[in-house]
Design a protein around this motif. Structure first.
Motif, mmCIF file in Angstrom:
data_model
loop_
_atom_site.group_PDB
_atom_site.id
_atom_site.type_symbol
_atom_site.label_atom_id
_atom_site.label_comp_id
_atom_site.label_asym_id
_atom_site.label_seq_id
_atom_site.Cartn_x
_atom_site.Cartn_y
_atom_site.Cartn_z
ATOM 1 N N ALA A 1 -0.330 13.578 -11.849
ATOM 2 C CA ALA A 1 -0.944 12.976 -13.057
ATOM 3 C C ALA A 1 0.040 11.882 -13.997
ATOM 4 C CB ALA A 1 -1.487 14.075 -14.179
ATOM 5 N N GLN A 2 1.359 12.545 -13.957
ATOM 6 C CA GLN A 2 2.218 11.581 -14.944
ATOM 7 C C GLN A 2 2.614 10.370 -13.977
ATOM 8 O OE1 GLN A 2 3.166 15.508 -15.102
ATOM 9 N NE2 GLN A 2 4.884 15.162 -16.348
ATOM 10 N N VAL A 3 2.853 10.717 -12.528
ATOM 11 C CA VAL A 3 3.323 9.492 -11.879
ATOM 12 C C VAL A 3 2.156 8.349 -11.836
ATOM 13 C CG1 VAL A 3 3.289 8.493 -9.406
ATOM 14 C CG2 VAL A 3 4.517 10.727 -10.112
ATOM 15 N N PHE A 4 0.910 8.743 -11.852
ATOM 16 C CA PHE A 4 -0.406 7.701 -11.833
ATOM 17 C C PHE A 4 -0.475 7.354 -13.365
ATOM 18 C CE2 PHE A 4 -0.989 9.176 -7.624
ATOM 19 C CZ PHE A 4 -1.501 8.152 -7.060
ATOM 20 N N SER B 1 0.747 -1.160 0.020
ATOM 21 C CA SER B 1 -0.062 -0.164 -0.084
ATOM 22 C C SER B 1 0.903 1.229 0.077
ATOM 23 C CB SER B 1 -0.792 0.049 1.003
ATOM 24 O OG SER B 1 -1.718 1.170 1.133
ATOM 25 N N ILE B 2 0.650 2.043 -1.052
ATOM 26 C CA ILE B 2 1.640 3.271 -1.183
ATOM 27 C C ILE B 2 0.910 4.530 -1.678
ATOM 28 C CG2 ILE B 2 3.642 3.924 -2.264
ATOM 29 C CD1 ILE B 2 4.585 1.145 -3.153
ATOM 30 N N GLU B 3 1.289 5.614 -0.674
ATOM 31 C CA GLU B 3 0.599 6.778 -1.162
ATOM 32 C C GLU B 3 1.508 7.583 -2.104
ATOM 33 O OE1 GLU B 3 -2.107 8.919 1.568
ATOM 34 O OE2 GLU B 3 -0.806 10.218 1.635
ATOM 35 N N ALA B 4 1.005 7.597 -3.564
ATOM 36 C CA ALA B 4 1.948 7.760 -4.594
ATOM 37 C C ALA B 4 2.092 9.394 -5.116
ATOM 38 C CB ALA B 4 1.812 6.893 -5.673
ATOM 39 N N GLY B 5 1.035 9.951 -4.708
ATOM 40 C CA GLY B 5 1.050 11.620 -5.092
ATOM 41 C C GLY B 5 -0.064 12.172 -4.525
ATOM 42 N N ALA B 6 -0.218 13.539 -4.995
ATOM 43 C CA ALA B 6 -1.247 14.290 -4.553
ATOM 44 C C ALA B 6 -1.556 15.158 -5.599
ATOM 45 C CB ALA B 6 -0.864 15.094 -3.247
ATOM 46 N N PHE B 7 -2.948 15.385 -5.659
ATOM 47 C CA PHE B 7 -3.563 16.261 -6.662
ATOM 48 C C PHE B 7 -4.041 17.617 -6.082
ATOM 49 C CE2 PHE B 7 -3.493 12.178 -8.486
ATOM 50 C CZ PHE B 7 -3.221 12.408 -9.692
ATOM 51 N N VAL B 8 -2.913 18.011 -5.668
ATOM 52 C CA VAL B 8 -3.151 19.303 -4.844
ATOM 53 C C VAL B 8 -2.674 20.547 -5.819
ATOM 54 C CG1 VAL B 8 -2.835 18.515 -2.498
ATOM 55 C CG2 VAL B 8 -0.972 19.210 -3.650
ATOM 56 N N SER B 9 -2.778 21.730 -5.312
ATOM 57 C CA SER B 9 -2.616 22.889 -6.278
ATOM 58 C C SER B 9 -1.021 22.938 -6.277
ATOM 59 C CB SER B 9 -3.067 24.039 -5.689
ATOM 60 O OG SER B 9 -2.392 25.415 -6.088
ATOM 61 N N PRO B 10 -0.470 23.172 -7.447
ATOM 62 C CA PRO B 10 0.892 23.110 -7.715
ATOM 63 C C PRO B 10 1.685 24.344 -7.057
ATOM 64 C CG PRO B 10 -0.104 23.333 -9.763
ATOM 65 C CD PRO B 10 -1.270 23.050 -8.891
#
Ligand SMILES: CC(C)(COP(=O)([O-])OP(=O)([O-])OC[C@H]1O[C@@H](n2cnc3c(N)ncnc32)[C@H](O)[C@@H]1OP(=O)([O-])[O-])[C@@H](O)C(=O)NCCC(=O)NCCSC(=O)C[C@@](C)(O)CC(=O)[O-]
Length: 315
Positions: A63-66, A44-53
């Protein structure tokens, strides 16, 4: 489903850890880190965040990571896909973040709120109340994005044991917040000791209080190690039935809105502790320690895992 002798670890280094790094990290480094963590057995890995850049530039390429993770999965054979099933999750602050995330849907999403009004404002530019409304909107919208699929939703609460701006936080505020998140549709509640000020008795008492309205199986502990209390607090949490723990490889991280805060408790240290207690994590500690050493070298930072340093010194 966990058994009695199993502990579920969510590796949050690629999100909570890397979001705090001062220098921009190459996408290829992030992908390599995710690959190495998977190879080490992290499921189980939290791989990124779709927060404000603008707020958190280090997560701007999530987005590229996912997209890359989705591509890797599509390239796998059905057999290897089922053998190497990893749950990749993403942090989502609002509908805009959800829209972007759903282009390559994460296996799980994580919404985040706080038990402190000031921290909520600093972290998400809104009150706790508005933050809760955003959570409701996200979970409602998620059902339209994935009508035939249940995507689990983690609900974070920051500052459960203290706030960098407001100091003490009443357990009743945390409980109310947890109840709201569950009622909104969250499938688990992650208790964030954002600045690592909690101590064992306090954490145990909070979890016991929470367990009156929330099944303990839905509680995740997410401890930063600023005051060196995280392992003790994890042990205290295990004693009252918690079996889900967040950790960060090499203790990566900090908190942009909490001066002096260090990263999450190091994954290597927690796996070492669990192994000694006979609790299975599914993680190969040597491969993990090598990954911790590698990411610290790559980023030019020191390794905050005591077990990781000791294991690497023996190689
Ligand atoms: C919540 C917001 C977005 C409000 O940020 P805001 O500035 O109030 O947003 P807004 O709705 O007013 O929009 C302003 C601009 O941002 C854009 N925008 C709006 N939303 C997004 C989005 N999702 N992705 C990309 N862009 C976005 C939006 O489109 C607009 O663009 P413009 O029209 O000016 O060009 C912001 O405050 C934010 O991103 N906060 C997150 C900060 C963060 O990353 N904190 C760290 C994670 S939380 C954490 O680490 C704690 C935890 C979870 O680990 C637990 C613990 O340890 O305690």
């Amino acid at each position: 489903m966990q058994t009695k002798d199993t502990v579920s670890i969510t590796e949050v280094g690629p999100r909570d850890g890397l979001q705090n790094e001062p220098n921009i990290i190459a996408l290829s480094t992030k992908i390599q880190l995710l690959e190495r963590l998977k190879e080490a057995g992290c499921s189980s890995i939290e791989a990124g965040a779709f927060v404000s850049p603008k707020w958190t530039p280090q997560m701007a390429d999530s987005a590229q990571v996912f997209a890359e993770l989705a591509k890797q999965r599509a390239d796998q054979t059905a057999q290897s896909r089922s053998n190497s099933k990893v749950t990749y999750s993403a942090l989502i602050p609002n509908i805009k973040g959800l829209e972007q995330a759903m282009l390559s849907p994460p296996d799980k999403i994580a919404v985040f709120t706080a038990a402190s009004e000031t921290f909520s404002q600093k972290n998400t530019n809104c009150s706790i109340q508005i933050g809760n409304e955003r959570v409701n909107d996200i979970i409602k919208a998620l059902k339209t994005y994935a009508p035939n699929q249940t995507i689990p939703v983690r609900g974070y609460i920051s500052c459960v044991a203290g706030c960098p701006y407001e100091g003490n936080i009443a357990p009743s505020v945390v409980i109310k917040q947890a109840e709201h998140l569950l009622a909104a549709g969250c499938t688990e509640i992650a208790l964030g000791d954002t600045i690592g000020v909690g101590t064992a008795k306090q954490i145990q008492s909070l979890i016991n209080d929470l367990a009156r309205s929330i099944p303990v199986s839905k509680i995740v502990v997410h401890f930063h190690d600023t005051y060196g209390q995280a392992l003790a607090n994890i042990l205290a949490s295990l004693e009252v039935g918690v079996r889900q723990i967040d950790t960060s490889v090499a203790g990566l991280g900090g908190c942009p809105y909490a001066k002096g805060a260090t990263g999450n408790v190091a994954t290597e240290d927690v796996v070492f502790l669990m192994r000694g207690m006979g609790l299975e994590t599914g993680i190969d500690i040597d491969a993990l320690a090598a990954t911790g050493h590698w990411i610290c070298q790559t980023l030019g930072i020191s390794n905050r895992s005591r077990a990781g340093q000791a294991l690497h010194a023996k190689l």
